[in-house]
Design a protein around this motif. Structure first.
Motif, PDB file in Angstrom:
ATOM      1  N   VAL A 204     -35.422   0.571 -18.056  1.00  0.00           N
ATOM      2  CA  VAL A 204     -36.293  -0.607 -18.023  1.00  0.00           C
ATOM      3  C   VAL A 204     -35.643  -1.715 -17.189  1.00  0.00           C
ATOM      4  N   GLU A 205     -34.328  -1.866 -17.320  1.00  0.00           N
ATOM      5  CA  GLU A 205     -33.648  -2.883 -16.513  1.00  0.00           C
ATOM      6  C   GLU A 205     -33.777  -2.570 -15.022  1.00  0.00           C
ATOM      7  N   TYR A 206     -33.652  -1.313 -14.665  1.00  0.00           N
ATOM      8  CA  TYR A 206     -33.843  -0.917 -13.268  1.00  0.00           C
ATOM      9  C   TYR A 206     -35.252  -1.271 -12.805  1.00  0.00           C
ATOM     10  N   ALA A 207     -36.236  -1.032 -13.672  1.00  0.00           N
ATOM     11  CA  ALA A 207     -37.616  -1.370 -13.322  1.00  0.00           C
ATOM     12  C   ALA A 207     -37.787  -2.870 -13.120  1.00  0.00           C
ATOM     13  N   LEU A 208     -37.171  -3.656 -14.000  1.00  0.00           N
ATOM     14  CA  LEU A 208     -37.239  -5.115 -13.866  1.00  0.00           C
ATOM     15  C   LEU A 208     -36.655  -5.561 -12.529  1.00  0.00           C
ATOM     16  N   ILE A 209     -35.464  -5.092 -12.227  1.00  0.00           N
ATOM     17  CA  ILE A 209     -34.784  -5.554 -11.016  1.00  0.00           C
ATOM     18  C   ILE A 209     -35.518  -5.112  -9.755  1.00  0.00           C
ATOM     19  N   THR A 210     -35.963  -3.867  -9.734  1.00  0.00           N
ATOM     20  CA  THR A 210     -36.639  -3.389  -8.523  1.00  0.00           C
ATOM     21  C   THR A 210     -37.997  -4.062  -8.335  1.00  0.00           C
ATOM     22  N   GLU A 211     -38.723  -4.298  -9.421  1.00  0.00           N
ATOM     23  CA  GLU A 211     -39.993  -5.013  -9.289  1.00  0.00           C
ATOM     24  C   GLU A 211     -39.751  -6.457  -8.859  1.00  0.00           C
ATOM     25  N   PHE A 212     -38.749  -7.091  -9.432  1.00  0.00           N
ATOM     26  CA  PHE A 212     -38.365  -8.457  -9.069  1.00  0.00           C
ATOM     27  C   PHE A 212     -38.072  -8.547  -7.575  1.00  0.00           C
ATOM     28  N   ILE A 213     -37.293  -7.606  -7.065  1.00  0.00           N
ATOM     29  CA  ILE A 213     -36.953  -7.600  -5.641  1.00  0.00           C
ATOM     30  C   ILE A 213     -38.199  -7.345  -4.794  1.00  0.00           C
ATOM     31  N   ALA A 214     -39.054  -6.450  -5.260  1.00  0.00           N
ATOM     32  CA  ALA A 214     -40.281  -6.139  -4.503  1.00  0.00           C
ATOM     33  C   ALA A 214     -41.172  -7.369  -4.356  1.00  0.00           C
ATOM     34  N   HIS A 215     -41.153  -8.245  -5.350  1.00  0.00           N
ATOM     35  CA  HIS A 215     -41.945  -9.479  -5.278  1.00  0.00           C
ATOM     36  C   HIS A 215     -41.263 -10.562  -4.447  1.00  0.00           C
ATOM     37  N   GLY A 216     -40.012 -10.346  -4.071  1.00  0.00           N
ATOM     38  CA  GLY A 216     -39.302 -11.327  -3.268  1.00  0.00           C
ATOM     39  C   GLY A 216     -38.195 -12.060  -3.995  1.00  0.00           C
ATOM     40  N   GLY A 217     -37.858 -11.622  -5.216  1.00  0.00           N
ATOM     41  CA  GLY A 217     -36.739 -12.218  -5.940  1.00  0.00           C
ATOM     42  C   GLY A 217     -35.421 -11.895  -5.273  1.00  0.00           C
ATOM     43  N   ARG A 218     -34.463 -12.829  -5.353  1.00  0.00           N
ATOM     44  CA  ARG A 218     -33.248 -12.647  -4.553  1.00  0.00           C
ATOM     45  C   ARG A 218     -31.941 -12.795  -5.321  1.00  0.00           C
ATOM     46  N   GLY A 219     -31.977 -13.252  -6.575  1.00  0.00           N
ATOM     47  CA  GLY A 219     -30.708 -13.531  -7.248  1.00  0.00           C
ATOM     48  C   GLY A 219     -30.670 -13.067  -8.686  1.00  0.00           C
ATOM     49  N   GLU A 241     -24.780  -3.758  -6.215  1.00  0.00           N
ATOM     50  CA  GLU A 241     -25.593  -2.555  -6.033  1.00  0.00           C
ATOM     51  C   GLU A 241     -26.938  -2.867  -5.398  1.00  0.00           C
ATOM     52  N   PHE A 242     -27.557  -3.981  -5.835  1.00  0.00           N
ATOM     53  CA  PHE A 242     -28.910  -4.298  -5.366  1.00  0.00           C
ATOM     54  C   PHE A 242     -28.927  -5.347  -4.252  1.00  0.00           C
ATOM     55  N   GLY A 243     -27.755  -5.803  -3.835  1.00  0.00           N
ATOM     56  CA  GLY A 243     -27.692  -6.804  -2.778  1.00  0.00           C
ATOM     57  C   GLY A 243     -28.245  -8.155  -3.192  1.00  0.00           C
ATOM     58  N   LEU A 244     -28.029  -8.526  -4.454  1.00  0.00           N
ATOM     59  CA  LEU A 244     -28.557  -9.783  -4.977  1.00  0.00           C
ATOM     60  C   LEU A 244     -27.537 -10.913  -4.869  1.00  0.00           C
ATOM     61  N   LEU A 245     -28.046 -12.098  -4.662  1.00  0.00           N
ATOM     62  CA  LEU A 245     -27.214 -13.294  -4.715  1.00  0.00           C
ATOM     63  C   LEU A 245     -26.805 -13.546  -6.168  1.00  0.00           C
ATOM     64  N   ALA A 246     -25.614 -14.103  -6.369  1.00  0.00           N
ATOM     65  CA  ALA A 246     -25.092 -14.324  -7.716  1.00  0.00           C
ATOM     66  C   ALA A 246     -25.239 -15.784  -8.118  1.00  0.00           C
ATOM     67  N   SER A 247     -25.714 -16.005  -9.348  1.00  0.00           N
ATOM     68  CA  SER A 247     -25.827 -17.364  -9.849  1.00  0.00           C
ATOM     69  C   SER A 247     -24.940 -17.564 -11.070  1.00  0.00           C
ATOM     70  N   ARG A 248     -24.778 -18.824 -11.418  1.00  0.00           N
ATOM     71  CA  ARG A 248     -23.843 -19.234 -12.464  1.00  0.00           C
ATOM     72  C   ARG A 248     -24.445 -20.438 -13.179  1.00  0.00           C
ATOM     73  N   GLY A 249     -24.560 -20.368 -14.516  1.00  0.00           N
ATOM     74  CA  GLY A 249     -25.125 -21.500 -15.242  1.00  0.00           C
ATOM     75  C   GLY A 249     -24.822 -21.412 -16.722  1.00  0.00           C
ATOM     76  N   SER A 250     -24.552 -22.544 -17.325  1.00  0.00           N
ATOM     77  CA  SER A 250     -24.124 -22.582 -18.726  1.00  0.00           C
ATOM     78  C   SER A 250     -25.257 -22.318 -19.711  1.00  0.00           C
ATOM     79  N   ASP A 251     -26.514 -22.593 -19.312  1.00  0.00           N
ATOM     80  CA  ASP A 251     -27.656 -22.568 -20.243  1.00  0.00           C
ATOM     81  C   ASP A 251     -27.431 -23.588 -21.361  1.00  0.00           C
ATOM     82  N   PHE A 252     -26.865 -24.723 -21.000  1.00  0.00           N
ATOM     83  CA  PHE A 252     -26.542 -25.776 -21.970  1.00  0.00           C
ATOM     84  C   PHE A 252     -27.818 -26.440 -22.482  1.00  0.00           C
TER      85      PHE A 252
END
Length: 286
Positions: A204-219, A241-252
């Motif tokens: 399911v995670e693979y499906a999420l990431i690949t669909e996200f990328i197909a829609h134009g998601g990048r990170g 693996e997926f060539g995604l940009l990496a983000s960083r955030g506390s979710d504070f």
């Protein structure tokens, strides 16, 4: 801006379900050494101008942000948008539609709690809400703790506010493709928030990431307040693996509720490409 390391691109103010005003968050971020900041309220960008103005007044670079709730594989997944035009009509309309129905959902949650003997939950939760359009489980949780029904917020969720419990009511969120499209069309970058939290199977995670990328998601968020060190290693590999940009955030969210403060996260692994390098032209600078 390529020398930035302490970017915090995920936090919440009173405009959604945090406890501090945008200006207070800006001050906290700056005091904690944040070099690039974004306020990412849930499904709402009404605090963006305040956050931007406060950050610039403190000499701190700023990226616009929002955390959009989407439904995927029977769960709520969060997509963070960064660097978008916070006056974009399409994004404003999309977020307004996503927020619709929260008040009705909140009344249903209160009715469920009343059936197990907890009266007045809707009115109680409203006391913690700055924006009634964004009343959420977090506001109910704070009231239930302060009213003495539970010892802390995690206990509230375990007993009352998760699927199958008395106060849980499902809400129809945005579709993944719509959320990514709103962000892209407003000139921003879409990021999958705290992926370890969803508990998806690898398939399911693979499906999420690949669909996200197909829609134009990048990170994808690699280092977050809800990820363990092992999670960060796992999603470092995922980003590569997926060539995604990496983000960083506390979710504070709150000085008393959040276990990771603004700006106090581990750094991104050096071999990853930080999302902010793709948003150079979108960064607001003092």
């Amino acid at each position: 801006m390529s020398n930035i390391t302490n970017a915090d691109l995920h936090c919440h103010s009173k405009v959604s379900d945090g406890t501090l005003e945008p200006e207070a968050l800006a001050q906290r971020a700056q005091a904690n050494g944040v070099e690039l900041w974004a306020l990412t309220d849930h499904d709402e960008i009404g605090g963006q101008q305040r956050a931007l103005d406060a950050a610039l007044a403190l000499g701190m670079p700023y990226l616009t942000g929002c955390e959009i709730s989407v439904s995927f594989a029977g769960k709520v997944v969060h997509i963070v948008g960064l660097g978008f035009d916070h006056t974009d009509p399409g994004m404003l309309a999309g977020l307004q539609a996503t927020r619709g129905g929260r008040a009705e959902r909140a009344r249903e949650m209160a009715a469920g709690l009343a059936r197990v003997g907890i009266q007045g939950a809707y009115e109680g939760a409203l006391q913690y809400v700055s924006n009634p359009d964004l009343i959420s489980r977090t506001h109910f949780a704070r009231w239930l703790v302060d009213a003495g029904h539970c010892g802390d917020v995690p206990e509230v969720f375990r007993r009352f506010l998760t699927e199958g419990k008395p106060g849980y009511v499902e809400h129809k969120w945005a579709r993944l493709g719509d959320a990514v499209r709103w962000i892209k069309e407003a000139s921003g970058v879409a990021v999958i928030a705290h992926p370890a939290r969803y508990g998806f199977t690898p398939t399911v995670e693979y499906a999420l990431i690949t669909e996200f990328i197909a829609h134009g998601g990048r990170g994808i968020e690699v280092v977050t307040g809800s990820h363990t060190a092992a999670d960060a290693v796992r999603y470092t590999d995922t980003a590569e693996e997926f060539g995604l940009l990496a983000s960083r955030g506390s979710d504070f969210h709150s000085p008393t509720e959040s276990h990771t403060d603004l700006g106090k996260l581990d750094m991104l692994p050096g071999r990853l490409t930080p999302v902010w390098t793709a948003l150079e032209e979108r960064i607001h600078r003092p």
